[in-house]
Write a protein that holds these residues in place. Structure first.
Motif, mmCIF file in Angstrom:
data_model
loop_
_atom_site.group_PDB
_atom_site.id
_atom_site.type_symbol
_atom_site.label_atom_id
_atom_site.label_comp_id
_atom_site.label_asym_id
_atom_site.label_seq_id
_atom_site.Cartn_x
_atom_site.Cartn_y
_atom_site.Cartn_z
ATOM 1 N N ALA A 103 21.219 -69.088 -37.347
ATOM 2 C CA ALA A 103 22.673 -69.112 -37.220
ATOM 3 C C ALA A 103 23.131 -70.110 -36.173
ATOM 4 O O ALA A 103 24.317 -70.148 -35.829
ATOM 5 N N GLY A 104 22.201 -70.912 -35.665
ATOM 6 C CA GLY A 104 22.573 -71.945 -34.700
ATOM 7 C C GLY A 104 22.709 -71.448 -33.285
ATOM 8 O O GLY A 104 23.310 -72.131 -32.443
ATOM 9 N N MET A 105 22.167 -70.267 -32.979
ATOM 10 C CA MET A 105 22.269 -69.703 -31.633
ATOM 11 C C MET A 105 20.868 -69.545 -31.050
ATOM 12 O O MET A 105 20.017 -68.891 -31.664
ATOM 13 N N PHE A 106 20.653 -70.130 -29.890
ATOM 14 C CA PHE A 106 19.338 -70.054 -29.252
ATOM 15 C C PHE A 106 19.334 -68.856 -28.314
ATOM 16 O O PHE A 106 19.529 -68.984 -27.104
ATOM 17 N N ASN A 107 19.117 -67.697 -28.894
ATOM 18 C CA ASN A 107 19.069 -66.447 -28.141
ATOM 19 C C ASN A 107 17.691 -66.298 -27.519
ATOM 20 O O ASN A 107 16.708 -66.098 -28.221
ATOM 21 N N ILE A 108 17.608 -66.387 -26.210
ATOM 22 C CA ILE A 108 16.327 -66.190 -25.538
ATOM 23 C C ILE A 108 16.383 -64.947 -24.657
ATOM 24 O O ILE A 108 15.664 -64.840 -23.660
ATOM 25 N N GLY A 109 17.240 -64.015 -25.045
ATOM 26 C CA GLY A 109 17.402 -62.801 -24.257
ATOM 27 C C GLY A 109 16.673 -61.600 -24.804
ATOM 28 O O GLY A 109 17.011 -60.462 -24.448
ATOM 29 N N ALA A 110 15.679 -61.805 -25.654
ATOM 30 C CA ALA A 110 14.970 -60.662 -26.234
ATOM 31 C C ALA A 110 14.301 -59.808 -25.166
ATOM 32 O O ALA A 110 14.176 -58.590 -25.338
ATOM 33 N N GLN A 111 13.886 -60.419 -24.064
ATOM 34 C CA GLN A 111 13.232 -59.644 -23.010
ATOM 35 C C GLN A 111 14.173 -58.562 -22.481
ATOM 36 O O GLN A 111 13.793 -57.388 -22.380
ATOM 37 N N GLY A 112 15.389 -58.944 -22.160
ATOM 38 C CA GLY A 112 16.346 -57.960 -21.675
ATOM 39 C C GLY A 112 16.746 -56.963 -22.738
ATOM 40 O O GLY A 112 16.959 -55.776 -22.458
ATOM 41 N N GLN A 113 16.851 -57.423 -23.965
ATOM 42 C CA GLN A 113 17.239 -56.532 -25.062
ATOM 43 C C GLN A 113 16.143 -55.507 -25.352
ATOM 44 O O GLN A 113 16.427 -54.359 -25.694
ATOM 45 N N ILE A 114 14.880 -55.900 -25.210
ATOM 46 C CA ILE A 114 13.775 -54.953 -25.350
ATOM 47 C C ILE A 114 13.864 -53.885 -24.257
ATOM 48 O O ILE A 114 13.682 -52.689 -24.510
ATOM 49 N N ILE A 115 14.154 -54.328 -23.047
ATOM 50 C CA ILE A 115 14.248 -53.394 -21.927
ATOM 51 C C ILE A 115 15.362 -52.382 -22.151
ATOM 52 O O ILE A 115 15.183 -51.174 -21.958
ATOM 53 N N LEU A 116 16.529 -52.867 -22.576
ATOM 54 C CA LEU A 116 17.643 -51.943 -22.805
ATOM 55 C C LEU A 116 17.334 -50.987 -23.948
ATOM 56 O O LEU A 116 17.676 -49.802 -23.892
ATOM 57 N N GLY A 117 16.686 -51.490 -24.989
ATOM 58 C CA GLY A 117 16.285 -50.596 -26.071
ATOM 59 C C GLY A 117 15.326 -49.533 -25.577
ATOM 60 O O GLY A 117 15.426 -48.354 -25.961
ATOM 61 N N ALA A 118 14.394 -49.916 -24.705
ATOM 62 C CA ALA A 118 13.439 -48.955 -24.161
ATOM 63 C C ALA A 118 14.134 -47.945 -23.255
ATOM 64 O O ALA A 118 13.777 -46.759 -23.241
ATOM 65 N N ILE A 119 15.130 -48.391 -22.493
ATOM 66 C CA ILE A 119 15.872 -47.474 -21.619
ATOM 67 C C ILE A 119 16.584 -46.410 -22.449
ATOM 68 O O ILE A 119 16.481 -45.208 -22.175
ATOM 69 N N PHE A 120 17.310 -46.841 -23.483
ATOM 70 C CA PHE A 120 18.046 -45.892 -24.314
ATOM 71 C C PHE A 120 17.095 -44.942 -25.037
ATOM 72 O O PHE A 120 17.296 -43.722 -25.046
ATOM 73 N N ALA A 121 16.057 -45.516 -25.666
ATOM 74 C CA ALA A 121 15.116 -44.679 -26.404
ATOM 75 C C ALA A 121 14.364 -43.747 -25.478
ATOM 76 O O ALA A 121 14.137 -42.567 -25.805
ATOM 77 N N GLY A 122 13.977 -44.257 -24.318
ATOM 78 C CA GLY A 122 13.231 -43.438 -23.373
ATOM 79 C C GLY A 122 14.042 -42.262 -22.851
ATOM 80 O O GLY A 122 13.539 -41.128 -22.785
ATOM 81 N N TYR A 123 15.298 -42.522 -22.508
ATOM 82 C CA TYR A 123 16.120 -41.442 -21.970
ATOM 83 C C TYR A 123 16.341 -40.354 -23.024
ATOM 84 O O TYR A 123 16.233 -39.165 -22.730
ATOM 85 N N ILE A 124 16.645 -40.779 -24.242
ATOM 86 C CA ILE A 124 16.810 -39.792 -25.314
ATOM 87 C C ILE A 124 15.499 -39.056 -25.552
ATOM 88 O O ILE A 124 15.480 -37.848 -25.839
ATOM 89 N N GLY A 125 14.394 -39.753 -25.383
ATOM 90 C CA GLY A 125 13.091 -39.161 -25.652
ATOM 91 C C GLY A 125 12.682 -38.111 -24.647
ATOM 92 O O GLY A 125 12.093 -37.089 -25.026
ATOM 93 N N PHE A 126 12.971 -38.313 -23.353
ATOM 94 C CA PHE A 126 12.501 -37.345 -22.364
ATOM 95 C C PHE A 126 13.602 -36.425 -21.823
ATOM 96 O O PHE A 126 13.297 -35.401 -21.198
ATOM 97 N N ALA A 127 14.863 -36.754 -22.042
ATOM 98 C CA ALA A 127 15.941 -35.938 -21.482
ATOM 99 C C ALA A 127 16.405 -34.842 -22.423
ATOM 100 O O ALA A 127 17.104 -33.914 -21.995
ATOM 101 N N PHE A 128 16.044 -34.920 -23.709
ATOM 102 C CA PHE A 128 16.502 -33.936 -24.685
ATOM 103 C C PHE A 128 15.301 -33.296 -25.372
ATOM 104 O O PHE A 128 14.224 -33.885 -25.454
ATOM 105 N N ASP A 129 15.532 -32.107 -25.865
ATOM 106 C CA ASP A 129 14.512 -31.387 -26.631
ATOM 107 C C ASP A 129 15.116 -31.052 -27.987
ATOM 108 O O ASP A 129 15.870 -30.088 -28.133
ATOM 109 N N LEU A 130 14.788 -31.875 -28.982
ATOM 110 C CA LEU A 130 15.397 -31.766 -30.300
ATOM 111 C C LEU A 130 14.318 -31.543 -31.356
ATOM 112 O O LEU A 130 13.123 -31.764 -31.104
ATOM 113 N N PRO A 131 14.709 -31.149 -32.552
ATOM 114 C CA PRO A 131 13.730 -30.988 -33.642
ATOM 115 C C PRO A 131 13.004 -32.294 -33.938
ATOM 116 O O PRO A 131 13.532 -33.391 -33.669
#
Length: 391
Positions: A103-131
């Motif tokens: 798309a003509g965009m040189f996005n080199i921010g995957a490192q930060g985006q991976i971190i934010l994805g891990a933060i969100f997934a991690g918090y949901i993973g250990f802070a809640f007890d769901l089925p």
């Protein structure tokens, strides 16, 4: 780079391996000893160099694909499963970066985006007890949302102010690195009874299920990577939105003339790319690491740039490029352990691949390949063709 033929890509990889072989030989002690009396017995030098290079690459293969010397079948095929496991975040992040590149965009921010994805997934993973199913699903969705929102910042600034996405994503990478470090010092994220920057482990219901049992680390995230590659193929090749992405990447002015909302495209491209990188973060914390640390993203975000370039930003190419770099990562440790070859050689291979992929004319000159104007080149989308995207 994105319109080079597959032959150029393969030759770039071969050239990188050849030069890395020279470095492997130069670092070998036996080769250095034989070089001292090269003119007296040159055969000893070349024999030692061949043994060093051959031994290193054989060890790399056995550590990444299959080890025929293993005592059991499980041990023999475990290297392949490790390659597949390691490739998951590379494939997912590479797919996201590839969308941006096309798309003509040189996005080199995957490192930060991976971190934010891990933060969100991690918090949901250990802070809640769901089925079971619900817990994993919400954690995965949280990872996609986290990465998408983080990348959306760069897309929004690009659309509204024209801010260069390279600069913005670099800054967002640094912010994400310090953000996860700060969060791991807070009560909400720090493991109880520990002063180390590490979170509680994610709940078992939020973990990716293992595909081959407890003897292997391969998890459901690999199937997610395959599904993501299929989705990106459909998006970029079969959907109107994907055609708009490619049209803007080819000629933004013509796309705007055809009635495409270019600023909207910038925002959507970054959010989708960030969501895929966020899923790469979920593979780390829900699949392999199981805990959030400040090194959860490793160097996957930066390696994914090479993966996307090597795969020419196409889903199939990115998938196999991710497998290749997963093999280099998995096999590098075996190469170091068995032959004493520095694992940094693997980083040299990756760097050389970037160098040659970024310089197609150099590769063509070395291998005497036809110029870019041949069959490997892809024509730009003209303004009349771009108008189809407005339909």
């Amino acid at each position: 780079m994105l319109t080079s033929s597959w032959l150029v890509t393969v030759c770039a990889l071969v050239l990188a391996m050849v030069i890395s072989g020279v470095l492997i030989a130069a670092a070998d002690a036996d080769v250095q000893d034989a070089a001292a009396y090269f003119f007296a017995r040159p055969a000893d030098f070349f024999s030692a160099a061949w043994d060093a290079v051959w031994g290193a690459y054989v060890a790399l293969f056995q550590g990444a694909i299959i080890d025929p010397t293993a005592s059991t079948f499980t041990r023999a095929v475990r290297p392949l499963t490790e390659t597949m496991t390691t490739s998951v975040p590379l494939i997912l992040a590479g797919l996201g970066l590839g969308i941006g590149f096309r798309a003509g965009m040189f996005n080199i921010g995957a490192q930060g985006q991976i971190i934010l994805g891990a933060i969100f997934a991690g918090y949901i993973g250990f802070a809640f007890d769901l089925p079971p199913v619900l817990h994993l699903l919400l954690a995965v969705i949280g990872a996609a949302v986290g990465g998408g929102l983080w990348a959306g910042i760069a897309g929004f600034l690009k659309a509204r102010t024209g801010a260069n996405e390279v600069i913005v994503t670099i800054m967002l990478n640094n912010i994400a690195i310090y953000l996860v470090g700060y969060l791991l010092s807070t009560k909400a994220f720090q493991r109880e009874g520990s002063n180390n920057p590490i979170s509680p482990p994610v709940g078992g219901n939020a973990e990716y299920p293992l595909l081959l049992g407890s003897g292997f680390r391969l998890h459901l995230g690999f199937l997610l990577a395959i599904a993501a590659a299929v989705f990106v193929w459909w998006l970029m090749s079969r959907s109107t939105l994907g055609f708009q992405f490619r049209a803007v990447g080819s000629n933004p002015s013509a796309a705007r003339t055809a009635g495409i909302n270019v600023n909207r495209v910038y925002l959507l491209v970054m959010m989708i790319a960030g969501s895929l990188a966020g899923l790469a973060g979920s593979a780390q914390i829900l699949g392999t690491e199981k805990v959030l640390t400040d090194g959860v993203a490793a160097s996957f975000g930066f390696d994914a740039i090479t993966v996307a370039l090597l795969g020419r930003s196409k889903p199939l190419g990115t998938f196999f490029a991710g497998l290749l770099f997963g093999a280099l990562r998995a096999g590098g440790f075996a190469m170091q352990a068995r032959t004493g070859t520095p694992i940094d050689i693997v980083l040299v291979v990756q760097s050389l691949v970037v160098l040659f992929i970024a310089a197609p004319p150099l590769v063509r000159a070395v291998f005497r390949l036809p110029s870019a104007g041949g069959r490997g080149a892809a024509p730009e989308l003209s303004a009349p063709v771009v108008k189809e995207a407005a339909a």
